[in-house]
Design a protein around this motif. Sequence first.
Motif, PDB file in Angstrom:
ATOM      1  N   TYR A 230      12.807   7.934  14.211  1.00 44.87           N
ATOM      2  CA  TYR A 230      12.156   9.162  14.668  1.00 44.87           C
ATOM      3  C   TYR A 230      10.653   9.125  14.427  1.00 44.87           C
ATOM      4  O   TYR A 230       9.875   9.566  15.282  1.00 44.87           O
ATOM      5  CB  TYR A 230      12.776  10.395  14.010  1.00 44.87           C
ATOM      6  N   LEU A 231      10.238   8.598  13.301  1.00 52.47           N
ATOM      7  CA  LEU A 231       8.802   8.494  13.041  1.00 52.47           C
ATOM      8  C   LEU A 231       8.144   7.526  14.013  1.00 52.47           C
ATOM      9  O   LEU A 231       7.046   7.793  14.531  1.00 52.47           O
ATOM     10  CB  LEU A 231       8.558   8.060  11.599  1.00 52.47           C
ATOM     11  N   LEU A 232       8.798   6.413  14.274  1.00 59.17           N
ATOM     12  CA  LEU A 232       8.247   5.440  15.219  1.00 59.17           C
ATOM     13  C   LEU A 232       8.192   6.017  16.632  1.00 59.17           C
ATOM     14  O   LEU A 232       7.218   5.814  17.356  1.00 59.17           O
ATOM     15  CB  LEU A 232       9.062   4.152  15.198  1.00 59.17           C
ATOM     16  N   LEU A 233       9.219   6.755  17.028  1.00 60.28           N
ATOM     17  CA  LEU A 233       9.188   7.401  18.341  1.00 60.28           C
ATOM     18  C   LEU A 233       8.066   8.427  18.440  1.00 60.28           C
ATOM     19  O   LEU A 233       7.444   8.577  19.497  1.00 60.28           O
ATOM     20  CB  LEU A 233      10.536   8.049  18.639  1.00 60.28           C
ATOM     21  N   THR A 234       7.788   9.112  17.340  1.00 59.98           N
ATOM     22  CA  THR A 234       6.674  10.063  17.318  1.00 59.98           C
ATOM     23  C   THR A 234       5.348   9.338  17.504  1.00 59.98           C
ATOM     24  O   THR A 234       4.487   9.777  18.285  1.00 59.98           O
ATOM     25  CB  THR A 234       6.677  10.855  15.996  1.00 59.98           C
TER      26      THR A 234
END
Length: 137
Positions: free
Chosen positions: A114-118
């Motif tokens: 999720y952090l990488l997608l953000t």
Amino acid sequence: QRKPMFNRSSIITIFLLAFTEMRELQILHFWLFLGIYLAALLGKGLIITAIACDHRLHTPMYFFLLNLSLLDLGCISTTVPKAMANSLWDTRAISYVRCAVQLFFSLFLIVGEYLLLTVMTYDRYIAICQPLHYGTL
């Protein structure tokens, strides 16, 4: 003087619920998950290999895709092999420590995704909305 008695218990093994009681369906479950797991390994492996081997793909977007593929491999490798083993050997037990470790890695990798997608979303926003500043930002 009497010592107070404490009720102490500890969880050593956790029993999982099976998808089905029928042995034939458990074997089908194993083969289905094996196919999905191998397809995921092959797909993510091809993405990783392509990005790592081609120097033209060493840009920020492909760097993020490489890391996303690695995180996906980690996510699928924490739970699916144990589920396949349980179906194949008709077992339902998992140790408390293994369950806790599996849960920790699953949550860690999902939060990382999720952090990488953000970050990838912000990267695309900058590339589209401020293309002249993309190199500096």
